[in-house]
Design a protein around this motif. Structure first.
Motif, PDB file in Angstrom:
ATOM      1  N   PRO A 223       0.831  -1.207   0.000  1.00  0.00           N
ATOM      2  CA  PRO A 223       0.000   0.000   0.000  1.00  0.00           C
ATOM      3  C   PRO A 223       0.860   1.250   0.000  1.00  0.00           C
ATOM      4  O   PRO A 223       1.955   1.273   0.560  1.00  0.00           O
ATOM      5  CB  PRO A 223      -0.793  -0.120   1.308  1.00  0.00           C
ATOM      6  N   ARG A 229      -4.182   0.522   0.827  1.00  0.00           N
ATOM      7  CA  ARG A 229      -4.782  -0.738   0.395  1.00  0.00           C
ATOM      8  C   ARG A 229      -3.724  -1.589  -0.295  1.00  0.00           C
ATOM      9  O   ARG A 229      -2.911  -1.096  -1.080  1.00  0.00           O
ATOM     10  CB  ARG A 229      -5.948  -0.504  -0.569  1.00  0.00           C
ATOM     11  N   TRP A 230      -3.753  -2.889   0.004  1.00  0.00           N
ATOM     12  CA  TRP A 230      -2.924  -3.839  -0.712  1.00  0.00           C
ATOM     13  C   TRP A 230      -3.581  -4.144  -2.051  1.00  0.00           C
ATOM     14  O   TRP A 230      -4.802  -4.084  -2.180  1.00  0.00           O
ATOM     15  CB  TRP A 230      -2.788  -5.135   0.083  1.00  0.00           C
ATOM     16  N   SER A 231      -2.800  -4.485  -3.019  1.00  0.00           N
ATOM     17  CA  SER A 231      -3.351  -4.904  -4.299  1.00  0.00           C
ATOM     18  C   SER A 231      -2.599  -6.134  -4.790  1.00  0.00           C
ATOM     19  O   SER A 231      -1.421  -6.327  -4.486  1.00  0.00           O
ATOM     20  CB  SER A 231      -3.259  -3.783  -5.345  1.00  0.00           C
ATOM     21  N   SER A 245      -7.986  -5.986  -4.463  1.00  0.00           N
ATOM     22  CA  SER A 245      -7.553  -4.870  -3.644  1.00  0.00           C
ATOM     23  C   SER A 245      -8.246  -4.975  -2.297  1.00  0.00           C
ATOM     24  O   SER A 245      -9.448  -5.233  -2.233  1.00  0.00           O
ATOM     25  CB  SER A 245      -7.912  -3.536  -4.319  1.00  0.00           C
TER      26      SER A 245
END
Length: 273
Positions: A223, A229-231, A245
């Motif tokens: 992120p 946010r992780w993707s 995500s």
């Protein structure tokens, strides 16, 4: 400096060990008063043996550490208000060194479990309060762990599960699970899903079941400073990709990354959590 006794990899230098220890300051900690979260990479398993040590207890014994709560096998919540990130990382290195020495000490050779912890709390004000988690038994390949119950994929909300057979992506709410906290960490909630049932659920609910045999690549992205946010992008052998995500902490990405590495190897992963 920890030394790998009886291994062919040779001693691990302190500078390399630092890269295997992730320390994050939590604005909204999962455990009240435990503002630091420590994550350990898989490589540390080469240095320690879970049947011969209690790393949470050893970390709790280090100077400046008040309390340690083990959230998962490689994730710890730590109360160490007087330590900075580097100081806490050094304390973790000392705990790993102590665990490594104990793992290869003949005195502990016949011990098969971690020391018991007194639930009543520390025996003196200076003793660290440690909540240890027992070593988990070998799990079934069908035991799924929840990565995220509220991820986004192509504009829809999905839940993401992983086990030793593959990655299951379904619309949110299909498989019930417990409530998520503010960090969306369900403490790796579990459900049993066979490969046949995973395929059936994916077809029935327009989801995706991606066995590791047909997984081409997993791309992970940390992120950013603003968009927390992780993707991830899961690429199948046919070239089709599924973007994901989710808002969450580092253990979520490690969970997804760890299962892919275990079944497909590092060459199947781009980006390290």
């Amino acid at each position: 400096m920890p030394c790998i006794a009886g291994e062919d990899l040779g001693p691990v230098r302190a500078a390399e060990l630092v890269d295997w220890i992730d320390v994050e300051l939590e604005v909204e900690p999962e455990i009240s008063g435990h503002g630091w979260q420590v994550g350990l990479d898989d490589e540390l398993r080469l240095l320690v043996r879970p049947d011969h040590y209690d790393l949470a207890e050893l970390l709790g014994e280090q100077a400046g550490v008040r309390s340690v709560v083990q959230l998962d096998r490689e994730v710890f919540a730590v109360d160490a208000p007087r330590l900075c990130a580097d100081g806490l990382r050094a304390a973790v290195m000392q705990a790993v060194a102590a665990a490594n020495r104990r793992a290869h000490d003949p005195h502990y050779a016949d011990q098969t479990g971690a020391p018991a912890v007194d639930d009543a709390g520390p025996s003196s004000p200076s003793a660290p309060a440690v909540a240890a988690q027992s070593v988990e038994p070998t799990e079934s390949d069908d035991l799924c762990r929840l990565v995220s119950g509220d991820a986004a994929s192509d504009g829809r909300r999905v839940q993401v599960w992983v086990n030793m057979n593959g990655i299951l992506i379904l619309p949110a709410g299909i498989i019930p699970h417990g409530p998520l906290d503010q960090g969306e960490n369900p403490h790796f909630q579990r459900t049993i899903v066979t490969s046949a049932r995973a395929l059936s659920l994916a077809k029935q609910h327009a989801g995706n079941w991606i066995p590791y045999a047909s997984l081409e690549k997993l791309r992970l992205r940390r992120p950013g400073l603003v968009r927390r946010r992780w993707s991830a992008t899961v690429v199948g052998g046919d070239g089709a990709s599924v973007p994901l995500s989710w808002r969450g902490t580092r253990p979520h990405a490690l969970l997804l990354w760890g299962y892919v590495v275990a079944r497909r190897g590092l060459s199947a992963v781009e980006g390290l959590p």
